[in-house]
Motif scaffolding. Sequence first.
Motif, PDB file in Angstrom:
ATOM      1  N   THR A 185       0.803  -1.226   0.000  1.00 40.72           N
ATOM      2  CA  THR A 185       0.000   0.000   0.000  1.00 40.72           C
ATOM      3  C   THR A 185       0.835   1.276   0.000  1.00 40.72           C
ATOM      4  N   GLY A 186       2.100   1.169   0.417  1.00 42.93           N
ATOM      5  CA  GLY A 186       2.930   2.361   0.525  1.00 42.93           C
ATOM      6  C   GLY A 186       2.696   3.138   1.800  1.00 42.93           C
ATOM      7  N   ARG A 187       1.981   2.547   2.753  1.00 44.51           N
ATOM      8  CA  ARG A 187       1.709   3.215   4.029  1.00 44.51           C
ATOM      9  C   ARG A 187       1.701   2.178   5.150  1.00 44.51           C
ATOM     10  N   PRO A 188       1.953   2.590   6.387  1.00 45.41           N
ATOM     11  CA  PRO A 188       1.943   1.622   7.493  1.00 45.41           C
ATOM     12  C   PRO A 188       0.533   1.106   7.754  1.00 45.41           C
ATOM     13  N   PRO A 189       0.412  -0.011   8.461  1.00 51.14           N
ATOM     14  CA  PRO A 189      -0.918  -0.571   8.718  1.00 51.14           C
ATOM     15  C   PRO A 189      -1.803   0.315   9.592  1.00 51.14           C
ATOM     16  N   ARG A 190      -1.193   1.161  10.381  1.00 53.10           N
ATOM     17  CA  ARG A 190      -1.971   2.092  11.207  1.00 53.10           C
ATOM     18  C   ARG A 190      -1.460   3.508  10.973  1.00 53.10           C
ATOM     19  N   THR A 191      -2.382   4.429  10.799  1.00 50.28           N
ATOM     20  CA  THR A 191      -2.023   5.826  10.574  1.00 50.28           C
ATOM     21  C   THR A 191      -2.786   6.701  11.563  1.00 50.28           C
ATOM     22  N   GLY A 192      -2.359   7.941  11.673  1.00 49.73           N
ATOM     23  CA  GLY A 192      -2.989   8.871  12.604  1.00 49.73           C
ATOM     24  C   GLY A 192      -2.009   9.296  13.676  1.00 49.73           C
ATOM     25  N   SER A 193      -2.497  10.048  14.628  1.00 48.56           N
ATOM     26  CA  SER A 193      -1.647  10.522  15.719  1.00 48.56           C
ATOM     27  C   SER A 193      -1.292   9.354  16.638  1.00 48.56           C
ATOM     28  N   PRO A 194      -0.205   9.482  17.408  1.00 46.89           N
ATOM     29  CA  PRO A 194       0.131   8.420  18.370  1.00 46.89           C
ATOM     30  C   PRO A 194      -1.020   8.088  19.311  1.00 46.89           C
ATOM     31  N   ASP A 195      -1.760   9.108  19.755  1.00 46.04           N
ATOM     32  CA  ASP A 195      -2.886   8.855  20.662  1.00 46.04           C
ATOM     33  C   ASP A 195      -3.973   8.035  19.973  1.00 46.04           C
ATOM     34  N   THR A 196      -4.228   8.344  18.694  1.00 43.18           N
ATOM     35  CA  THR A 196      -5.241   7.598  17.943  1.00 43.18           C
ATOM     36  C   THR A 196      -4.815   6.150  17.757  1.00 43.18           C
ATOM     37  N   ILE A 197      -3.554   5.950  17.388  1.00 44.63           N
ATOM     38  CA  ILE A 197      -3.054   4.588  17.180  1.00 44.63           C
ATOM     39  C   ILE A 197      -3.093   3.803  18.485  1.00 44.63           C
ATOM     40  N   LEU A 198      -2.669   4.424  19.574  1.00 48.39           N
ATOM     41  CA  LEU A 198      -2.707   3.754  20.875  1.00 48.39           C
ATOM     42  C   LEU A 198      -4.131   3.357  21.244  1.00 48.39           C
ATOM     43  N   SER A 199      -5.065   4.252  21.008  1.00 46.73           N
ATOM     44  CA  SER A 199      -6.464   3.968  21.321  1.00 46.73           C
ATOM     45  C   SER A 199      -6.977   2.792  20.499  1.00 46.73           C
ATOM     46  N   ASP A 200      -6.652   2.781  19.205  1.00 45.52           N
ATOM     47  CA  ASP A 200      -7.090   1.679  18.338  1.00 45.52           C
ATOM     48  C   ASP A 200      -6.484   0.354  18.792  1.00 45.52           C
ATOM     49  N   LEU A 201      -5.201   0.379  19.154  1.00 45.24           N
ATOM     50  CA  LEU A 201      -4.538  -0.835  19.619  1.00 45.24           C
ATOM     51  C   LEU A 201      -5.178  -1.353  20.906  1.00 45.24           C
ATOM     52  N   ARG A 216      -8.178  -0.855  21.982  1.00 46.06           N
ATOM     53  CA  ARG A 216      -9.564  -1.293  21.778  1.00 46.06           C
ATOM     54  C   ARG A 216      -9.678  -2.456  20.802  1.00 46.06           C
ATOM     55  N   GLY A 217      -8.542  -2.892  20.255  1.00 38.51           N
ATOM     56  CA  GLY A 217      -8.567  -4.034  19.347  1.00 38.51           C
ATOM     57  C   GLY A 217      -9.150  -3.731  17.986  1.00 38.51           C
ATOM     58  N   ILE A 218      -9.063  -2.478  17.550  1.00 39.79           N
ATOM     59  CA  ILE A 218      -9.588  -2.107  16.234  1.00 39.79           C
ATOM     60  C   ILE A 218      -8.566  -2.496  15.172  1.00 39.79           C
ATOM     61  N   PRO A 219      -8.955  -3.309  14.181  1.00 46.23           N
ATOM     62  CA  PRO A 219      -7.987  -3.761  13.170  1.00 46.23           C
ATOM     63  C   PRO A 219      -7.648  -2.651  12.180  1.00 46.23           C
ATOM     64  N   PRO A 220      -6.523  -2.780  11.482  1.00 47.97           N
ATOM     65  CA  PRO A 220      -6.193  -1.813  10.431  1.00 47.97           C
ATOM     66  C   PRO A 220      -7.217  -1.858   9.295  1.00 47.97           C
ATOM     67  N   VAL A 221      -7.256  -0.795   8.525  1.00 45.91           N
ATOM     68  CA  VAL A 221      -8.112  -0.748   7.338  1.00 45.91           C
ATOM     69  C   VAL A 221      -7.572  -1.747   6.316  1.00 45.91           C
ATOM     70  N   PRO A 222      -8.409  -2.584   5.696  1.00 43.88           N
ATOM     71  CA  PRO A 222      -7.910  -3.532   4.687  1.00 43.88           C
ATOM     72  C   PRO A 222      -7.196  -2.813   3.546  1.00 43.88           C
ATOM     73  N   PRO A 223      -6.150  -3.405   2.987  1.00 43.84           N
ATOM     74  CA  PRO A 223      -5.396  -2.759   1.903  1.00 43.84           C
ATOM     75  C   PRO A 223      -6.261  -2.308   0.733  1.00 43.84           C
ATOM     76  N   SER A 224      -7.293  -3.087   0.397  1.00 41.36           N
ATOM     77  CA  SER A 224      -8.134  -2.743  -0.758  1.00 41.36           C
ATOM     78  C   SER A 224      -8.869  -1.424  -0.564  1.00 41.36           C
ATOM     79  N   ARG A 225      -9.037  -1.004   0.695  1.00 39.54           N
ATOM     80  CA  ARG A 225      -9.708   0.272   0.955  1.00 39.54           C
ATOM     81  C   ARG A 225      -8.877   1.456   0.473  1.00 39.54           C
ATOM     82  N   TRP A 226      -7.599   1.225   0.219  1.00 39.75           N
ATOM     83  CA  TRP A 226      -6.725   2.283  -0.295  1.00 39.75           C
ATOM     84  C   TRP A 226      -6.646   2.241  -1.817  1.00 39.75           C
TER      85      TRP A 226
END
Length: 250
Positions: free
Chosen positions: A180-196, A198-208
Amino acid sequence: MYRAVELRRNRTVAIKSLHKRHQRDRWAVRQFVSEAQIMAKVCHPSIVGVHGLGQYPGGGYFLVMDWVDGENLQQKVDRAPLPVAEAVRIVNNVAGAISAAHHGNVLHGDLKPANILISRQNAVYVADFGLASLRSQTLNTNTIRGGTLAYLAPEQLTNTPLDFSVDVYGLGGLLYSILTGRPPRTGSPDTILSDLERGIPPVPPSRWGISLPSQLEALVMNCLASDPAARLPTVEQFRPELKAFCDAES
């Protein structure tokens, strides 16, 4: 990182030094020394070898390592995402190296494009075992200081012992990034920490807007499952799944 010549063996080596600002940081020194000790346990053609640990007269530490004439994978991906065939070839090589590390009871814990080197001959090497640990040791929240948050598995933010599936997650993140050319998780550190947390998975590659086989996307997302029990448990089980795409694309 410096390029040097080891005179006794007349070979080119890399010198990795602990930055001055970290020389009084006990955690940083411990991780740096640990990298040399752990890497002494692992030998594989696709792993950057560590030949020794030294100390400067002023007290700073350095590692003597294999020199790889080329670039890191992040530099390559920054120019453009890679085709499926090239992506699976690279990750298949990385998986072989990580499998060897696991046989030595070593977890890498920090798989990301910047830690994968590609030589001028297109050979693949795994580098930077600075967050590596022996299986069943714990990597706690200090991992945030050394690892790239966007690539860390959720369990690396807890005080629970890690197992081999942490590197299965890392391989999934690596494949995701290359495609995809991008990391599996994007956003601010606080957003990434929150997603991790809460167990929120990364966006599927096809969404890009990436076109890739649905089975390959399913493999990537399986590796990136927040629950380690939902992933392929070992790299040995991951490799045949990936090899099917290597064969299909060859």
